[in-house]
Motif scaffolding. Sequence first.
Motif, PDB file in Angstrom:
ATOM      1  N   MET A  38       0.835  -1.184   0.000  1.00 55.80           N
ATOM      2  CA  MET A  38       0.000   0.000   0.000  1.00 55.80           C
ATOM      3  C   MET A  38       0.881   1.250   0.000  1.00 55.80           C
ATOM      4  N   GLN A  39       0.405   2.268  -0.645  1.00 56.25           N
ATOM      5  CA  GLN A  39       1.127   3.532  -0.657  1.00 56.25           C
ATOM      6  C   GLN A  39       0.851   4.289   0.635  1.00 56.25           C
ATOM      7  N   LYS A  40       1.855   4.956   1.150  1.00 60.23           N
ATOM      8  CA  LYS A  40       1.696   5.709   2.387  1.00 60.23           C
ATOM      9  C   LYS A  40       0.792   6.913   2.174  1.00 60.23           C
ATOM     10  N   ASP A  41       0.003   7.217   3.207  1.00 60.56           N
ATOM     11  CA  ASP A  41      -0.865   8.403   3.249  1.00 60.56           C
ATOM     12  C   ASP A  41      -1.927   8.424   2.159  1.00 60.56           C
ATOM     13  N   LYS A  42      -2.232   7.281   1.574  1.00 60.09           N
ATOM     14  CA  LYS A  42      -3.240   7.248   0.524  1.00 60.09           C
ATOM     15  C   LYS A  42      -4.518   6.556   0.990  1.00 60.09           C
ATOM     16  N   HIS A  43      -4.381   5.637   1.939  1.00 60.00           N
ATOM     17  CA  HIS A  43      -5.515   4.853   2.396  1.00 60.00           C
ATOM     18  C   HIS A  43      -5.935   5.282   3.799  1.00 60.00           C
ATOM     19  N   PRO A  44      -7.230   5.172   4.106  1.00 60.56           N
ATOM     20  CA  PRO A  44      -7.689   5.550   5.446  1.00 60.56           C
ATOM     21  C   PRO A  44      -7.183   4.563   6.499  1.00 60.56           C
ATOM     22  N   GLU A  45      -7.173   5.011   7.730  1.00 61.05           N
ATOM     23  CA  GLU A  45      -6.711   4.181   8.846  1.00 61.05           C
ATOM     24  C   GLU A  45      -7.685   3.032   9.079  1.00 61.05           C
ATOM     25  N   TYR A  46      -7.151   1.850   9.256  1.00 60.67           N
ATOM     26  CA  TYR A  46      -7.923   0.627   9.456  1.00 60.67           C
ATOM     27  C   TYR A  46      -7.704   0.201  10.899  1.00 60.67           C
ATOM     28  N   HIS A  47      -8.771   0.187  11.727  1.00 69.18           N
ATOM     29  CA  HIS A  47      -8.618  -0.060  13.151  1.00 69.18           C
ATOM     30  C   HIS A  47      -9.835  -0.813  13.700  1.00 69.18           C
ATOM     31  N   PRO A  48      -9.727  -1.351  14.923  1.00 67.79           N
ATOM     32  CA  PRO A  48     -10.879  -2.041  15.532  1.00 67.79           C
ATOM     33  C   PRO A  48     -12.007  -1.057  15.840  1.00 67.79           C
ATOM     34  N   VAL A  49     -13.246  -1.465  15.528  1.00 65.79           N
ATOM     35  CA  VAL A  49     -14.435  -0.646  15.752  1.00 65.79           C
ATOM     36  C   VAL A  49     -15.556  -1.564  16.209  1.00 65.79           C
ATOM     37  N   VAL A  50     -16.399  -1.075  17.125  1.00 63.27           N
ATOM     38  CA  VAL A  50     -17.577  -1.818  17.555  1.00 63.27           C
ATOM     39  C   VAL A  50     -18.775  -1.262  16.800  1.00 63.27           C
ATOM     40  N   PHE A  51     -19.523  -2.142  16.133  1.00 63.48           N
ATOM     41  CA  PHE A  51     -20.779  -1.760  15.498  1.00 63.48           C
ATOM     42  C   PHE A  51     -21.903  -2.237  16.396  1.00 63.48           C
ATOM     43  N   ARG A  52     -22.852  -1.341  16.708  1.00 62.33           N
ATOM     44  CA  ARG A  52     -23.925  -1.655  17.647  1.00 62.33           C
ATOM     45  C   ARG A  52     -25.273  -1.475  16.957  1.00 62.33           C
ATOM     46  N   ASP A  53     -26.055  -2.550  16.934  1.00 65.08           N
ATOM     47  CA  ASP A  53     -27.415  -2.524  16.392  1.00 65.08           C
ATOM     48  C   ASP A  53     -28.359  -2.336  17.571  1.00 65.08           C
ATOM     49  N   ARG A  54     -28.849  -1.132  17.742  1.00 66.33           N
ATOM     50  CA  ARG A  54     -29.701  -0.838  18.891  1.00 66.33           C
ATOM     51  C   ARG A  54     -31.050  -1.547  18.812  1.00 66.33           C
ATOM     52  N   ALA A  55     -31.570  -1.796  17.626  1.00 65.03           N
ATOM     53  CA  ALA A  55     -32.866  -2.457  17.485  1.00 65.03           C
ATOM     54  C   ALA A  55     -32.818  -3.891  17.999  1.00 65.03           C
ATOM     55  N   ALA A  56     -31.700  -4.563  17.787  1.00 66.26           N
ATOM     56  CA  ALA A  56     -31.580  -5.956  18.195  1.00 66.26           C
ATOM     57  C   ALA A  56     -30.837  -6.106  19.518  1.00 66.26           C
ATOM     58  N   GLY A  57     -30.271  -5.032  20.035  1.00 65.65           N
ATOM     59  CA  GLY A  57     -29.483  -5.129  21.256  1.00 65.65           C
ATOM     60  C   GLY A  57     -28.230  -5.970  21.056  1.00 65.65           C
ATOM     61  N   TYR A  58     -27.590  -5.802  19.919  1.00 66.81           N
ATOM     62  CA  TYR A  58     -26.463  -6.639  19.526  1.00 66.81           C
ATOM     63  C   TYR A  58     -25.299  -5.746  19.132  1.00 66.81           C
ATOM     64  N   ALA A  59     -24.096  -6.132  19.510  1.00 69.21           N
ATOM     65  CA  ALA A  59     -22.896  -5.392  19.124  1.00 69.21           C
ATOM     66  C   ALA A  59     -21.808  -6.385  18.755  1.00 69.21           C
ATOM     67  N   PHE A  60     -20.934  -5.988  17.823  1.00 69.87           N
ATOM     68  CA  PHE A  60     -19.832  -6.855  17.441  1.00 69.87           C
ATOM     69  C   PHE A  60     -18.599  -6.015  17.138  1.00 69.87           C
ATOM     70  N   LEU A  61     -17.455  -6.594  17.431  1.00 73.97           N
ATOM     71  CA  LEU A  61     -16.175  -5.948  17.231  1.00 73.97           C
ATOM     72  C   LEU A  61     -15.564  -6.446  15.931  1.00 73.97           C
ATOM     73  N   THR A  62     -15.133  -5.520  15.098  1.00 77.87           N
ATOM     74  CA  THR A  62     -14.508  -5.864  13.833  1.00 77.87           C
ATOM     75  C   THR A  62     -13.498  -4.779  13.483  1.00 77.87           C
ATOM     76  N   ARG A  63     -12.829  -4.935  12.369  1.00 75.20           N
ATOM     77  CA  ARG A  63     -11.907  -3.901  11.903  1.00 75.20           C
ATOM     78  C   ARG A  63     -12.580  -3.125  10.777  1.00 75.20           C
ATOM     79  N   SER A  64     -12.392  -1.815  10.780  1.00 75.97           N
ATOM     80  CA  SER A  64     -13.061  -0.971   9.803  1.00 75.97           C
ATOM     81  C   SER A  64     -12.326   0.353   9.671  1.00 75.97           C
ATOM     82  N   THR A  65     -12.696   1.101   8.646  1.00 78.47           N
ATOM     83  CA  THR A  65     -12.179   2.461   8.487  1.00 78.47           C
ATOM     84  C   THR A  65     -13.150   3.479   9.066  1.00 78.47           C
ATOM     85  N   ALA A  66     -14.312   3.028   9.548  1.00 76.61           N
ATOM     86  CA  ALA A  66     -15.300   3.927  10.146  1.00 76.61           C
ATOM     87  C   ALA A  66     -14.751   4.503  11.437  1.00 76.61           C
TER      88      ALA A  66
END
Length: 84
Positions: free
Chosen positions: A1-29
Amino acid sequence: MQKDKHPEYHPVVFRDRAAGYAFLTRSTASSEQTIEWDDGETYPVVDVEISSESHPFYTGKARTVDTEGRIARFERRYGGEGGG
């Protein structure tokens, strides 16, 4: 990958409030909100409206379209034998 061209990729928790469910994954969000996860670490949390835990397709609660019933109703209403 080229430096400073791609967004940072890090661990993020996505939480679905309707289902009361959350999961940890890697994302650029990213998010200003954080949550303490089961491992004791703090991660950014992104709230989503729907996930695989609440989506009708994955939960088996999907509605099927009754196309045959619609055609029969149309033919009854407009007297259709298909002729013009």
